[in-house]
Scaffold this motif. Sequence first.
Motif, short mmCIF file in Angstrom:
data_model
loop_
_atom_site.label_atom_id
_atom_site.label_comp_id
_atom_site.label_asym_id
_atom_site.label_seq_id
_atom_site.Cartn_x
_atom_site.Cartn_y
_atom_site.Cartn_z
N LEU A 6 0.83 -1.21 0.00
CA LEU A 6 0.00 0.00 0.00
C LEU A 6 0.87 1.26 0.00
CD1 LEU A 6 -2.79 1.27 0.07
CD2 LEU A 6 -2.73 1.06 2.56
N ALA A 9 2.15 1.69 -3.39
CA ALA A 9 1.08 2.22 -4.24
C ALA A 9 0.96 3.73 -4.07
CB ALA A 9 -0.25 1.54 -3.90
N GLY A 10 1.10 4.21 -2.83
CA GLY A 10 1.07 5.64 -2.56
C GLY A 10 2.24 6.37 -3.20
N GLU A 13 1.55 6.80 -6.71
CA GLU A 13 0.57 7.89 -6.87
C GLU A 13 1.29 9.24 -6.92
OE1 GLU A 13 -3.59 9.06 -7.02
OE2 GLU A 13 -2.47 7.24 -7.44
N SER A 42 0.14 2.10 -9.67
CA SER A 42 -0.50 2.56 -8.45
C SER A 42 -1.82 1.83 -8.20
CB SER A 42 -0.72 4.08 -8.52
OG SER A 42 -1.32 4.54 -7.33
N LEU A 46 -2.68 -0.93 -5.30
CA LEU A 46 -3.81 -0.68 -4.42
C LEU A 46 -4.76 -1.88 -4.44
CD1 LEU A 46 -5.51 1.15 -2.55
CD2 LEU A 46 -6.53 2.12 -4.64
N SER A 47 -5.01 -2.43 -5.61
CA SER A 47 -5.92 -3.58 -5.71
C SER A 47 -5.39 -4.80 -4.97
CB SER A 47 -6.21 -3.92 -7.18
OG SER A 47 -5.11 -4.54 -7.78
N ALA A 58 -7.50 1.47 3.36
CA ALA A 58 -6.50 1.43 2.28
C ALA A 58 -6.64 2.64 1.38
CB ALA A 58 -6.65 0.13 1.48
N TYR A 59 -7.86 2.97 1.01
CA TYR A 59 -8.07 4.11 0.12
C TYR A 59 -7.66 5.42 0.80
CZ TYR A 59 -10.14 7.30 -3.21
OH TYR A 59 -10.33 8.30 -4.13
N TRP A 62 -3.86 5.50 0.89
CA TRP A 62 -3.34 5.67 -0.47
C TRP A 62 -3.48 7.13 -0.94
CZ3 TRP A 62 -6.52 5.92 -5.16
CH2 TRP A 62 -5.80 5.76 -6.35
#
Length: 103
Positions: A6, A9-10, A13, A42, A46-47, A58-59, A62
Amino acid sequence: MSWLILILAGVMEILMVTALKKADSFANKKWTVIWFIFSLLSLFLLSVAIKTIPLGTAYGVWTGIGAMGSVVVGMIFYHEKVSLLKIIFVTCIIVSIVGLKMV
């Protein structure tokens, strides 16, 4: 492991939004391709993370990492205005991310 994914993923982003700035409304083809790659990475990461981390948490983490990182990148590399209020609000994002992790 999901939390590291995660966080990565950030970071993707942050790189995605930085590439978006360089893509110049998609006029710069090279940076548009780079933006697309970071966007896919990203979202893919996240998925993977939301398989084991609750969706809302998580969202929030992120988007928080992306928002916080984008503000810092803007201030450091694009000479955007640095102000006490920006620093306070970025700190609030960090505290919120830590709070989501704790609960």
